[in-house]
Design a protein around this motif. Structure first.
Motif, mmCIF file in Angstrom:
data_model
loop_
_atom_site.group_PDB
_atom_site.id
_atom_site.type_symbol
_atom_site.label_atom_id
_atom_site.label_comp_id
_atom_site.label_asym_id
_atom_site.label_seq_id
_atom_site.Cartn_x
_atom_site.Cartn_y
_atom_site.Cartn_z
ATOM 1 N N ASN A 34 0.791 -1.220 0.000
ATOM 2 C CA ASN A 34 0.000 0.000 0.000
ATOM 3 C C ASN A 34 0.823 1.269 0.000
ATOM 4 N N THR A 35 2.142 1.163 0.089
ATOM 5 C CA THR A 35 2.970 2.361 0.100
ATOM 6 C C THR A 35 3.715 2.554 -1.193
ATOM 7 N N GLN A 163 -7.044 2.857 0.940
ATOM 8 C CA GLN A 163 -6.384 3.094 2.226
ATOM 9 C C GLN A 163 -4.931 3.484 1.980
ATOM 10 N N SER A 164 -4.475 4.533 2.659
ATOM 11 C CA SER A 164 -3.102 5.051 2.584
ATOM 12 C C SER A 164 -2.810 5.711 1.244
ATOM 13 N N ILE A 165 -3.098 5.014 0.153
ATOM 14 C CA ILE A 165 -2.955 5.562 -1.187
ATOM 15 C C ILE A 165 -4.338 5.592 -1.809
ATOM 16 N N TYR A 166 -4.687 6.711 -2.427
ATOM 17 C CA TYR A 166 -6.057 6.874 -2.915
ATOM 18 C C TYR A 166 -6.036 7.055 -4.432
ATOM 19 N N ALA A 197 3.153 15.142 -2.269
ATOM 20 C CA ALA A 197 3.629 15.190 -3.647
ATOM 21 C C ALA A 197 2.492 15.006 -4.641
ATOM 22 N N TYR A 198 1.526 14.164 -4.278
ATOM 23 C CA TYR A 198 0.418 13.846 -5.188
ATOM 24 C C TYR A 198 -0.902 14.242 -4.531
ATOM 25 N N THR A 199 -1.567 15.166 -5.189
ATOM 26 C CA THR A 199 -2.784 15.735 -4.615
ATOM 27 C C THR A 199 -4.011 15.382 -5.458
ATOM 28 N N TYR A 222 -7.624 10.514 -6.324
ATOM 29 C CA TYR A 222 -8.932 11.095 -5.996
ATOM 30 C C TYR A 222 -8.966 11.712 -4.599
ATOM 31 N N LYS A 223 -7.828 11.657 -3.886
ATOM 32 C CA LYS A 223 -7.707 12.259 -2.558
ATOM 33 C C LYS A 223 -6.228 12.458 -2.285
ATOM 34 N N ASP A 224 -5.865 13.561 -1.624
ATOM 35 C CA ASP A 224 -4.452 13.831 -1.338
ATOM 36 C C ASP A 224 -3.780 12.617 -0.705
ATOM 37 N N ILE A 225 -2.543 12.321 -1.152
ATOM 38 C CA ILE A 225 -1.788 11.178 -0.630
ATOM 39 C C ILE A 225 -0.589 11.693 0.163
ATOM 40 N N GLU A 226 -0.545 11.385 1.434
ATOM 41 C CA GLU A 226 0.549 11.842 2.287
ATOM 42 C C GLU A 226 1.768 10.921 2.237
#
Length: 288
Positions: A34-35, A163-166, A197-199, A222-226
């Motif tokens: 997932n990362t 989850q975690s990445i969207y 980095a990816y919004t 589809y959602k900011d990724i932290e």
């Protein structure tokens, strides 16, 4: 001597410890998956044995927009398309059936200014993307070429992560996460220095852990990724239809049969989208 009851208890305790260890390993494996977006295409590189793809290449252009700073100090003047199979290998490895051969884009003459519109006519509606041709000229040239060959037409978006990445991931004609064209190219237009980095709304190119391994698979954020590092070429941004992607995400993923009996794995939020997204056609406009 140890009684039968003691031996039974010891055996039961040992089984429980093994089950806990196995479950912990599966959980760790899911976290690793997932990362990274690379996991979806990594099997292709393993399958082909192309360690030689680790090539030192100049990446990116000088940026005029702060949204995606380049990691390169000089701009290349042409695109380099690397074959998946080393032509000097003997015997030459076979190209997997998941790979779709439609040839290779031209090595020069690609637009390096302005933007293009990528239009996806899908089973859930129309999605339009403003492609950053000026800052991602080779990625734009690759998508323009593949679209002209109807490479994406009839394919399905094969991966959804909630989850975690969207992301909703598409661009593999085989729908297996192993597919792509017979060539790879260097990353460019990396969002270095941005956090996140990816919004929401960004569209980027999936790759393996090796450099110069971008292909046809792309993901819509589809959602900011932290948690995602700035390793993936930013192709552009959704201008129409992001609401459709969000609805697909809300519907969730199809349970993984391999996760049967493991509630945590079944709820990992990484799999095929429950709402099928089929790309009826994908077209690219001229640069302007």
């Amino acid at each position: 001597m140890t009684s039968n009851r003691d031996r039974q208890r010891a055996a039961a305790r040992a089984r429980l410890e093994r089950e806990m260890a196995d479950r912990a390993e599966r959980s760790a494996s899911r976290r690793r998956r997932n990362t990274t977006i690379a996991a979806t295409a990594g099997g292709l590189v393993v399958l082909l044995g192309v360690a030689w793809l680790v090539v030192v290449m100049t990446k990116g252009d000088d940026k005029t927009e702060p949204s995606a700073a380049s990691s390169a100090s000089a701009a290349p003047t042409s695109c380099t398309w690397l074959p998946l199979v080393d032509p000097s290998a003997s015997p030459a490895p076979e190209i997997p059936k998941e790979v779709k051969d439609v040839g290779t884009p031209p090595t020069s003459g690609e637009p390096r200014t302005g933007s293009q519109t990528m239009t996806m006519d899908t089973s859930v509606g129309t999605i339009k993307i403003k492609v950053d041709t000026a800052n991602a000229p080779c990625a734009a040239a690759s998508f323009t070429y593949l679209a002209s060959k109807k490479f994406f037409d009839g394919s399905k978006c094969h991966r959804l992560v909630t989850q975690s990445i969207y992301v909703l991931q598409c661009g593999d004609p085989s729908g297996t996460s192993l597919g792509g064209p017979t060539y790879r190219y260097a990353e460019e237009n990396l969002p270095t220095g941005r956090r996140p980095a990816y919004t929401e709304g960004m569209v980027a190119i999936a790759k393996t852990q090796n450099p110069a391994s971008s292909g046809s698979q792309f993901f819509i954020v589809y959602k900011d990724i932290e948690s995602l590092s700035a390793d993936y070429t930013v192709l552009g941004r959704v201008t129409e239809g992001l609401d459709l992607v969000k609805k697909v995400a809300e519907a969730g993923t199809v349970p993984d049969p391999a996760a049967s009996g493991d509630p945590a794995a079944a709820a990992s939020g990484d799999g095929a989208p429950k709402t099928e997204v089929k790309i009826n056609s994908l077209t690219m406009s001229a640069a302007s």
